[in-house]
Design a protein around this motif. Structure first.
Motif, PDB file in Angstrom:
ATOM      1  N   LYS A  60       0.829  -1.199   0.000  1.00 18.57           N
ATOM      2  CA  LYS A  60       0.000   0.000   0.000  1.00 18.57           C
ATOM      3  C   LYS A  60       0.877   1.268   0.000  1.00 18.57           C
ATOM      4  CE  LYS A  60      -3.815   1.872   2.733  1.00 18.57           C
ATOM      5  NZ  LYS A  60      -4.598   1.663   3.950  1.00 18.57           N
ATOM      6  N   ALA A  61       1.959   1.248   0.779  1.00 12.40           N
ATOM      7  CA  ALA A  61       2.849   2.405   0.830  1.00 12.40           C
ATOM      8  C   ALA A  61       3.552   2.615  -0.508  1.00 12.40           C
ATOM      9  CB  ALA A  61       3.874   2.225   1.939  1.00 12.40           C
ATOM     10  N   TRP A  62       3.996   1.530  -1.152  1.00 12.83           N
ATOM     11  CA  TRP A  62       4.678   1.659  -2.438  1.00 12.83           C
ATOM     12  C   TRP A  62       3.743   2.159  -3.524  1.00 12.83           C
ATOM     13  CZ3 TRP A  62       9.568   2.233  -3.020  1.00 12.83           C
ATOM     14  CH2 TRP A  62      10.439   1.703  -2.077  1.00 12.83           C
ATOM     15  N   VAL A  63       2.490   1.748  -3.489  1.00 12.59           N
ATOM     16  CA  VAL A  63       1.513   2.271  -4.447  1.00 12.59           C
ATOM     17  C   VAL A  63       1.313   3.767  -4.205  1.00 12.59           C
ATOM     18  CG1 VAL A  63      -0.918   2.187  -5.132  1.00 12.59           C
ATOM     19  CG2 VAL A  63       0.367   0.070  -4.829  1.00 12.59           C
ATOM     20  N   GLY A  64       1.275   4.159  -2.945  1.00 10.87           N
ATOM     21  CA  GLY A  64       1.147   5.581  -2.616  1.00 10.87           C
ATOM     22  C   GLY A  64       2.324   6.393  -3.140  1.00 10.87           C
ATOM     23  N   PHE A  65       3.542   5.852  -2.986  1.00  7.77           N
ATOM     24  CA  PHE A  65       4.721   6.544  -3.516  1.00  7.77           C
ATOM     25  C   PHE A  65       4.655   6.626  -5.046  1.00  7.77           C
ATOM     26  CE2 PHE A  65       7.012   5.266   0.513  1.00  7.77           C
ATOM     27  CZ  PHE A  65       7.091   6.560   1.005  1.00  7.77           C
ATOM     28  N   GLY A  66       4.133   5.596  -5.672  1.00  9.27           N
ATOM     29  CA  GLY A  66       3.979   5.621  -7.134  1.00  9.27           C
ATOM     30  C   GLY A  66       3.004   6.697  -7.581  1.00  9.27           C
ATOM     31  N   VAL A  67       1.884   6.824  -6.866  1.00  7.89           N
ATOM     32  CA  VAL A  67       0.888   7.855  -7.189  1.00  7.89           C
ATOM     33  C   VAL A  67       1.493   9.246  -7.006  1.00  7.89           C
ATOM     34  CG1 VAL A  67      -1.303   8.866  -6.444  1.00  7.89           C
ATOM     35  CG2 VAL A  67      -1.105   6.400  -6.729  1.00  7.89           C
ATOM     36  N   LEU A  68       2.263   9.435  -5.935  1.00  7.59           N
ATOM     37  CA  LEU A  68       2.926  10.718  -5.715  1.00  7.59           C
ATOM     38  C   LEU A  68       3.923  11.022  -6.840  1.00  7.59           C
ATOM     39  CD1 LEU A  68       3.571  10.673  -1.866  1.00  7.59           C
ATOM     40  CD2 LEU A  68       1.972  12.123  -3.119  1.00  7.59           C
ATOM     41  N   GLY A  69       4.623  10.002  -7.297  1.00  8.24           N
ATOM     42  CA  GLY A  69       5.559  10.194  -8.409  1.00  8.24           C
ATOM     43  C   GLY A  69       4.856  10.593  -9.689  1.00  8.24           C
ATOM     44  N   VAL A  70       3.722   9.976  -9.972  1.00  7.85           N
ATOM     45  CA  VAL A  70       2.953  10.328 -11.172  1.00  7.85           C
ATOM     46  C   VAL A  70       2.433  11.758 -11.065  1.00  7.85           C
ATOM     47  CG1 VAL A  70       0.826   9.815 -12.456  1.00  7.85           C
ATOM     48  CG2 VAL A  70       2.354   7.958 -11.760  1.00  7.85           C
ATOM     49  N   ALA A  71       1.990  12.153  -9.875  1.00  7.63           N
ATOM     50  CA  ALA A  71       1.511  13.525  -9.681  1.00  7.63           C
ATOM     51  C   ALA A  71       2.647  14.523  -9.890  1.00  7.63           C
ATOM     52  CB  ALA A  71       0.923  13.684  -8.283  1.00  7.63           C
ATOM     53  N   TRP A  72       3.813  14.224  -9.354  1.00  9.26           N
ATOM     54  CA  TRP A  72       4.972  15.102  -9.519  1.00  9.26           C
ATOM     55  C   TRP A  72       5.349  15.212 -10.998  1.00  9.26           C
ATOM     56  CZ3 TRP A  72       9.936  14.083 -11.322  1.00  9.26           C
ATOM     57  CH2 TRP A  72      10.852  15.120 -11.160  1.00  9.26           C
ATOM     58  N   LEU A  73       5.324  14.087 -11.691  1.00  3.47           N
ATOM     59  CA  LEU A  73       5.646  14.076 -13.117  1.00  3.47           C
ATOM     60  C   LEU A  73       4.642  14.926 -13.907  1.00  3.47           C
ATOM     61  CD1 LEU A  73       7.581  12.807 -15.209  1.00  3.47           C
ATOM     62  CD2 LEU A  73       5.899  10.988 -15.473  1.00  3.47           C
ATOM     63  N   GLY A  74       3.368  14.859 -13.525  1.00  8.69           N
ATOM     64  CA  GLY A  74       2.349  15.682 -14.180  1.00  8.69           C
ATOM     65  C   GLY A  74       2.588  17.163 -13.958  1.00  8.69           C
ATOM     66  N   PHE A  75       2.931  17.551 -12.730  1.00  9.54           N
ATOM     67  CA  PHE A  75       3.223  18.959 -12.452  1.00  9.54           C
ATOM     68  C   PHE A  75       4.418  19.445 -13.263  1.00  9.54           C
ATOM     69  CE2 PHE A  75       1.085  18.354  -8.200  1.00  9.54           C
ATOM     70  CZ  PHE A  75       0.013  19.185  -8.489  1.00  9.54           C
ATOM     71  N   MET A  76       5.462  18.672 -13.314  1.00  9.51           N
ATOM     72  CA  MET A  76       6.670  19.085 -14.034  1.00  9.51           C
ATOM     73  C   MET A  76       6.437  19.156 -15.549  1.00  9.51           C
ATOM     74  SD  MET A  76       8.952  19.839 -11.899  1.00  9.51           S
ATOM     75  CE  MET A  76       7.799  20.326 -10.634  1.00  9.51           C
ATOM     76  N   THR A  77       5.654  18.237 -16.073  1.00  8.72           N
ATOM     77  CA  THR A  77       5.360  18.246 -17.509  1.00  8.72           C
ATOM     78  C   THR A  77       4.544  19.475 -17.882  1.00  8.72           C
ATOM     79  OG1 THR A  77       5.382  15.835 -17.524  1.00  8.72           O
ATOM     80  CG2 THR A  77       4.331  16.930 -19.398  1.00  8.72           C
ATOM     81  N   THR A  78       3.504  19.762 -17.116  1.00 10.85           N
ATOM     82  CA  THR A  78       2.678  20.931 -17.428  1.00 10.85           C
ATOM     83  C   THR A  78       3.470  22.217 -17.266  1.00 10.85           C
ATOM     84  OG1 THR A  78       1.805  20.964 -15.169  1.00 10.85           O
ATOM     85  CG2 THR A  78       0.500  19.813 -16.846  1.00 10.85           C
ATOM     86  N   ARG A  79       4.377  22.261 -16.318  1.00 10.92           N
ATOM     87  CA  ARG A  79       5.192  23.452 -16.123  1.00 10.92           C
ATOM     88  C   ARG A  79       6.138  23.660 -17.309  1.00 10.92           C
ATOM     89  NH1 ARG A  79       9.126  24.765 -11.024  1.00 10.92           N
ATOM     90  NH2 ARG A  79       9.547  26.904 -11.620  1.00 10.92           N
ATOM     91  N   ALA A  80       6.714  22.577 -17.800  1.00 18.67           N
ATOM     92  CA  ALA A  80       7.617  22.677 -18.953  1.00 18.67           C
ATOM     93  C   ALA A  80       6.852  23.127 -20.195  1.00 18.67           C
ATOM     94  CB  ALA A  80       8.304  21.341 -19.200  1.00 18.67           C
ATOM     95  N   ILE A  81       5.660  22.596 -20.407  1.00 17.80           N
ATOM     96  CA  ILE A  81       4.857  22.988 -21.564  1.00 17.80           C
ATOM     97  C   ILE A  81       4.442  24.445 -21.447  1.00 17.80           C
ATOM     98  CG2 ILE A  81       2.634  22.617 -22.709  1.00 17.80           C
ATOM     99  CD1 ILE A  81       3.001  19.622 -22.050  1.00 17.80           C
ATOM    100  N   GLU A  82       4.086  24.866 -20.251  1.00 14.45           N
ATOM    101  CA  GLU A  82       3.676  26.250 -20.036  1.00 14.45           C
ATOM    102  C   GLU A  82       4.826  27.208 -20.329  1.00 14.45           C
ATOM    103  OE1 GLU A  82       1.963  28.992 -16.379  1.00 14.45           O
ATOM    104  OE2 GLU A  82       1.861  26.820 -16.251  1.00 14.45           O
ATOM    105  N   ARG A  83       6.032  26.853 -19.932  1.00 15.53           N
ATOM    106  CA  ARG A  83       7.196  27.700 -20.222  1.00 15.53           C
ATOM    107  C   ARG A  83       7.452  27.785 -21.719  1.00 15.53           C
ATOM    108  NH1 ARG A  83      11.979  26.209 -15.972  1.00 15.53           N
ATOM    109  NH2 ARG A  83      11.067  27.233 -14.167  1.00 15.53           N
ATOM    110  N   ARG A  84       7.284  26.687 -22.404  1.00 15.42           N
ATOM    111  CA  ARG A  84       7.568  26.643 -23.831  1.00 15.42           C
ATOM    112  C   ARG A  84       6.557  27.452 -24.633  1.00 15.42           C
ATOM    113  NH1 ARG A  84       9.887  21.341 -26.726  1.00 15.42           N
ATOM    114  NH2 ARG A  84      11.880  21.907 -25.887  1.00 15.42           N
ATOM    115  N   THR A  85       5.297  27.410 -24.239  1.00 12.78           N
ATOM    116  CA  THR A  85       4.256  28.108 -24.991  1.00 12.78           C
ATOM    117  C   THR A  85       4.113  29.557 -24.565  1.00 12.78           C
ATOM    118  OG1 THR A  85       2.548  27.368 -23.448  1.00 12.78           O
ATOM    119  CG2 THR A  85       2.954  25.998 -25.395  1.00 12.78           C
ATOM    120  N   GLY A  86       4.785  29.977 -23.523  1.00 10.07           N
ATOM    121  CA  GLY A  86       4.711  31.375 -23.122  1.00 10.07           C
ATOM    122  C   GLY A  86       3.629  31.661 -22.108  1.00 10.07           C
ATOM    123  N   GLY A  87       3.210  30.713 -21.358  1.00 10.02           N
ATOM    124  CA  GLY A  87       2.231  30.955 -20.309  1.00 10.02           C
ATOM    125  C   GLY A  87       0.835  30.526 -20.692  1.00 10.02           C
TER     126      GLY A  87
END
Length: 147
Positions: A60-87
């Motif tokens: 259960k804890a490892w699944v939780g860490f996996g979900v947190l990793g996916v959430a972090w990856l989503g935040f970083m991806t959207t931030r990179a796209i936002e920087r590239r497109t100019g906001g």
């Protein structure tokens, strides 16, 4: 139970090394080693080791860490796209509106054309009487510094 035993053994080994270091008259290093070797025992006594062991072997804890990793990856991806497109769209619209509503729109254009430049002013010629005074001041400064 195994984690507590391992921590106790590590602490005992650390205290042994600290004793040997103190025997060699390196008391500051021995005190530092003794402090580091007491940390695992302190963690066992506070229950941190038991909690960490339960977490490390829990699916259960490892699944939780996996979900947190996916959430972090989503935040970083959207931030990179936002920087590239100019906001975001709102930010781009606000930037375009600010660009259109310039305070002084003609200020960016050159105020003087190529033909309307003023003529170069002639160099000011020093007066003959004033030039003598300037040289006397310079001579006095040079004499003062021994030149």
């Amino acid at each position: 139970m195994i984690a507590e035993t391992v921590c106790s053994a590590v602490s005992a080994a650390g205290l042994g090394i600290a004793a040997v270091t103190a025997y060699r008259k390196r008391f500051l290093s021995a005190a530092r080693l003794a402090a580091y070797s007491l940390v695992p025992v302190g963690l066992v006594l506070t229950g941190v080791v038991g909690w960490a062991a339960d977490t490390a072997f829990s699916l259960k804890a490892w699944v939780g860490f996996g979900v947190l990793g996916v959430a972090w990856l989503g935040f970083m991806t959207t931030r990179a796209i936002e920087r590239r497109t100019g906001g975001t769209r709102k930010e781009r619209k606000a930037a375009k509106a600010a660009q259109r509503e310039a305070v002084a729109p003609a200020a960016s254009a050159p105020s003087l054309g190529g033909a309307a430049r003023p003529a170069a002013q002639p160099a000011v010629k020093p007066k003959a009487a004033g030039a003598g005074e300037d040289f006397s001041d310079i001579e006095a400064i040079l004499k003062k510094h021994g030149i």
